[in-house]
Design a protein around this motif. Structure first.
Motif, short mmCIF file in Angstrom:
data_model
loop_
_atom_site.label_atom_id
_atom_site.label_comp_id
_atom_site.label_asym_id
_atom_site.label_seq_id
_atom_site.Cartn_x
_atom_site.Cartn_y
_atom_site.Cartn_z
N ALA A 1 0.83 -1.19 0.00
CA ALA A 1 0.00 0.00 0.00
C ALA A 1 0.87 1.25 0.00
O ALA A 1 0.58 2.22 -0.69
CB ALA A 1 -0.90 0.00 1.23
N GLU A 2 1.96 1.18 0.76
CA GLU A 2 2.86 2.34 0.84
C GLU A 2 3.53 2.62 -0.48
O GLU A 2 3.67 3.76 -0.90
CB GLU A 2 3.92 2.09 1.91
CG GLU A 2 3.35 2.02 3.30
CD GLU A 2 4.06 0.99 4.16
OE1 GLU A 2 5.13 0.52 3.76
OE2 GLU A 2 3.52 0.64 5.22
N GLN A 3 3.97 1.55 -1.13
CA GLN A 3 4.62 1.72 -2.41
C GLN A 3 3.67 2.30 -3.43
O GLN A 3 4.03 3.19 -4.21
CB GLN A 3 5.17 0.38 -2.90
CG GLN A 3 6.36 -0.09 -2.09
CD GLN A 3 6.80 -1.48 -2.49
OE1 GLN A 3 5.96 -2.35 -2.77
NE2 GLN A 3 8.09 -1.70 -2.54
N ALA A 4 2.46 1.81 -3.42
CA ALA A 4 1.46 2.32 -4.35
C ALA A 4 1.22 3.80 -4.09
O ALA A 4 1.09 4.58 -5.03
CB ALA A 4 0.16 1.54 -4.19
N CYS A 5 1.17 4.15 -2.84
CA CYS A 5 0.95 5.55 -2.46
C CYS A 5 2.11 6.41 -2.90
O CYS A 5 1.93 7.49 -3.45
CB CYS A 5 0.77 5.65 -0.95
SG CYS A 5 0.33 7.30 -0.40
N ALA A 6 3.33 5.91 -2.69
CA ALA A 6 4.53 6.64 -3.08
C ALA A 6 4.58 6.79 -4.59
O ALA A 6 4.90 7.85 -5.12
CB ALA A 6 5.77 5.92 -2.58
N PHE A 7 4.24 5.70 -5.27
CA PHE A 7 4.24 5.71 -6.73
C PHE A 7 3.28 6.80 -7.21
O PHE A 7 3.61 7.60 -8.06
CB PHE A 7 3.78 4.35 -7.25
CG PHE A 7 3.57 4.30 -8.72
CD1 PHE A 7 4.65 4.08 -9.57
CD2 PHE A 7 2.31 4.46 -9.27
CE1 PHE A 7 4.47 4.04 -10.95
CE2 PHE A 7 2.11 4.41 -10.64
CZ PHE A 7 3.19 4.20 -11.48
N GLN A 8 2.11 6.80 -6.61
CA GLN A 8 1.10 7.78 -6.96
C GLN A 8 1.62 9.19 -6.76
O GLN A 8 1.50 10.04 -7.63
CB GLN A 8 -0.09 7.55 -6.02
CG GLN A 8 -1.41 7.84 -6.62
CD GLN A 8 -2.54 7.39 -5.71
OE1 GLN A 8 -3.45 6.72 -6.15
NE2 GLN A 8 -2.47 7.72 -4.44
N ALA B 1 3.34 1.58 -17.04
CA ALA B 1 2.70 2.67 -17.78
C ALA B 1 1.20 2.69 -17.56
O ALA B 1 0.59 3.75 -17.38
CB ALA B 1 3.01 2.53 -19.27
N ARG B 2 0.60 1.50 -17.54
CA ARG B 2 -0.86 1.42 -17.37
C ARG B 2 -1.28 1.99 -16.03
O ARG B 2 -2.33 2.59 -15.90
CB ARG B 2 -1.33 -0.03 -17.47
CG ARG B 2 -1.10 -0.62 -18.82
CD ARG B 2 -1.80 -1.95 -18.96
NE ARG B 2 -2.96 -1.77 -19.80
CZ ARG B 2 -3.20 -2.49 -20.90
NH1 ARG B 2 -2.41 -3.47 -21.24
NH2 ARG B 2 -4.26 -2.24 -21.63
N MET B 3 -0.43 1.78 -15.04
CA MET B 3 -0.74 2.27 -13.70
C MET B 3 -0.72 3.79 -13.70
O MET B 3 -1.50 4.43 -13.00
CB MET B 3 0.30 1.71 -12.74
CG MET B 3 0.12 2.19 -11.33
SD MET B 3 -0.55 1.01 -10.20
CE MET B 3 -1.52 1.99 -9.12
N VAL B 4 0.18 4.38 -14.50
CA VAL B 4 0.24 5.83 -14.59
C VAL B 4 -1.06 6.36 -15.17
O VAL B 4 -1.66 7.31 -14.67
CB VAL B 4 1.42 6.28 -15.47
CG1 VAL B 4 1.38 7.79 -15.70
CG2 VAL B 4 2.74 5.89 -14.83
#
Length: 114
Positions: A10-17, A48-51
């Motif tokens: 969850a943290e990584q996803a948040c950081a990525f965001q 890329a899709r996540m972006v």
DNA sequence: AGTTTGACTGGAG
DNA sequence: CCTCCAGCCAAAC
């Protein structure tokens, strides 16, 4: 950090965001970049899709110049009729085929690859 | 837990 | 130039 062997926490996803938002906010007026490039800059190549998903569904993305992000071929997002007009009004040139002239407008940070 | 779905990508036809 | 496709990967079914 980059952990290609496990899923994002969850943290990584948040950081990525957060990184995506930060990077996109730095795209100069009249320039564009690609989903894949943003993902790479954020430290997660192949996402890329996540972006794309982040820019479309994350609240707050509307405040960003997310229209300055196009796909690798310079194509505008499907289903977003305002994408092209927004770029054109910043002076971004489109080729006859309807693609952004990447040669001229593709943007990259200075200290990208050391 | 298995399948489908994309604001993606690069290549083939 | 176009469409189709496999590979991609987190999210939504």
């Amino acid at each position: 950090m980059k952990d290609y062997l496990s899923k994002m926490t969850a943290e990584q996803a948040c950081a990525f965001q957060a990184d995506v938002m930060n990077i996109v906010s730095q795209i100069p007026r009249g320039r564009v970049t690609t989903y894949g490039l943003v993902a790479t800059l954020a430290g997660w190549p192949s996402h890329a899709r996540m972006v794309g998903r982040t820019l479309r569904y994350t609240p707050g993305a509307e405040k960003l110049p997310c229209h300055r992000v196009v796909n690798s071929e310079g194509r505008t997002a499907p289903g977003w009729s305002q994408h092209r007009p927004l770029l054109e009004q910043e002076g971004v040139a489109f080729k006859p085929n309807g693609h952004v002239d990447m040669k001229r407008h593709l943007w990259m940070p200075e200290n990208l690859f050391p």
